[in-house]
Structure formats: C-alpha cells, structure tokens
Design a protein around this motif. Structure first.
Motif, short mmCIF file in Angstrom:
data_model
loop_
_atom_site.label_atom_id
_atom_site.label_comp_id
_atom_site.label_asym_id
_atom_site.label_seq_id
_atom_site.Cartn_x
_atom_site.Cartn_y
_atom_site.Cartn_z
N ASP A 97 5.48 7.29 -3.84
CA ASP A 97 6.66 8.13 -4.51
C ASP A 97 5.81 9.27 -5.48
O ASP A 97 4.99 9.07 -5.89
N GLY A 98 6.44 10.37 -5.31
CA GLY A 98 6.04 11.57 -6.19
C GLY A 98 5.04 12.30 -5.42
O GLY A 98 4.43 13.20 -5.99
N GLN A 99 4.44 11.85 -3.95
CA GLN A 99 3.47 12.66 -3.72
C GLN A 99 4.11 12.90 -1.90
O GLN A 99 4.57 12.21 -1.67
N ASP A 100 3.22 13.81 -1.43
CA ASP A 100 3.39 14.18 -0.02
C ASP A 100 2.83 13.12 0.87
O ASP A 100 1.97 12.30 0.37
N ASP A 101 3.30 12.57 2.02
CA ASP A 101 2.81 11.60 2.75
C ASP A 101 1.50 12.15 3.18
O ASP A 101 1.21 13.24 3.47
N PHE A 137 0.92 -1.24 0.04
CA PHE A 137 -0.13 0.14 0.00
C PHE A 137 0.75 1.25 -0.12
O PHE A 137 1.21 1.81 1.01
N GLY A 138 1.18 1.54 -1.23
CA GLY A 138 2.23 2.96 -1.36
C GLY A 138 3.58 2.40 -1.23
O GLY A 138 3.87 1.17 -1.13
N TRP A 172 -8.20 0.45 -4.68
CA TRP A 172 -8.34 -0.77 -3.89
C TRP A 172 -8.14 -2.26 -4.94
O TRP A 172 -7.79 -3.08 -4.27
N THR A 173 -8.42 -1.89 -6.05
CA THR A 173 -8.41 -3.15 -7.02
C THR A 173 -6.88 -3.42 -7.11
O THR A 173 -6.43 -4.54 -6.73
N SER A 174 -5.88 -2.50 -7.28
CA SER A 174 -4.70 -2.76 -7.48
C SER A 174 -4.08 -3.06 -6.20
O SER A 174 -3.22 -3.99 -5.74
N GLU A 175 -4.29 -2.39 -5.16
CA GLU A 175 -3.58 -2.66 -3.88
C GLU A 175 -3.93 -3.94 -3.25
O GLU A 175 -2.98 -4.67 -2.60
#
Length: 156
Positions: free
Chosen positions: A64-68, A44-45, A139-142
């Motif tokens: 990656d590439g985003q703020d937490d 998950f991330g 949610w499908t991919s995670e």
C-alpha cells in the motif's frame, strides 16, 4: 542443523540477508503459502500477481502506498526451493538492480524449517547499507507474518 532465528541477519562481508524460521506445517503447505498469489498477499505486502511460476516468468508484488514491484521467477522446485529476483531500490528489474530472494524448505518433524537468503546488495553502491538494514527488518516482520498466517489457519 539449521537454527531458528528470531530476526533476520545481515552478513556485511557477503552483502546478504538471511533468516530461518520454523513453520508448523509440512513443506508442501509452506511452499503453497510462498507461491500462491492470494496467500502471498496476506503475508508479503498487500498485492501479489504471480500468474506463471515457471523460471523466467514475471509478476508483481505490491505494498500500500507504493508502486508494484516487478519480480522474475528464478527457481521453482516444489516443495524444496523457490526464488525470485526484484529491483533492489524500486524501479525497473535489470541485472544491475536485481536482488535475488531464495527460499529453501527442509522437513523438520511435523513442520518445516524455512530459510530465506537475499543476495545482490553488493550492486547497490551507496544504497547498499541502507537496503541491507531495510531488508533485514523486512524479512524479520514478513516471515513472522507468514508463521502467524499458517499457525492461525487463515491460509487454509
């Protein structure tokens, strides 16, 4: 009996995203993969900081590439239920922006039926439909990643 879903589903009338998957591991193991930060970061991330899992405690999740993203623990009942709130469109976690993600685990023979239900999209106004679709895809991919992680034994 709950059925395994190959993709997450959107219920537009209740503004929820749901998905149920079967994981080939007992509920205690699946619960660990849902809550142990080093394992969460594998499905998950890419980052997870969950230093305190008590209800009301806070942490972060990151891609990656985003703020937490800030998260707040809403339920912690091993190995049956885990829930957290996070901001629906990024930014601060407030009651006006919070989406709640609830995981429910049910024994299923030698495995676990894991159901995720994400609620709160009705608060998002113009962003509601886009966020429902985005989180359905997420949610499908995670959850597919979680199933693979457990299956491949990487999360041992």
């Amino acid at each position: 009996m709950t059925q395994h879903q190959t993709t997450a589903l959107v219920d537009d009338t209740t503004s929820t995203v749901t998905r149920t998957v079967r994981v080939d591991a007992p509920p205690a193991r699946v619960f660990e993969v849902l809550t142990r930060e080093d394992l969460v970061a594998q499905w998950f991330g890419q980052r997870a900081s969950l230093p305190d899992l008590r209800v009301g405690a806070t942490g972060t999740l990151g891609w990656d590439g985003q703020d937490d993203e800030p998260v707040r623990i809403e339920a912690y009942d091993p190995p049956r239920r885990f829930a957290f709130a996070w901001p629906g469109c990024g930014g601060d976690l407030t009651d006006a922006t919070a989406l709640t993600v609830t995981f429910t685990l049910e024994p299923d023979g030698d495995g676990t039926l894991l159901t995720v239900v994400e609620t709160g999209f009705d608060k998002l106004g113009d962003e509601r439909l886009r966020q429902l679709a985005d989180h359905r895809d997420g949610w499908t991919s995670e959850l597919d990643e979680l199933v693979r992680l457990v299956r491949d034994g990487v999360a041992a």
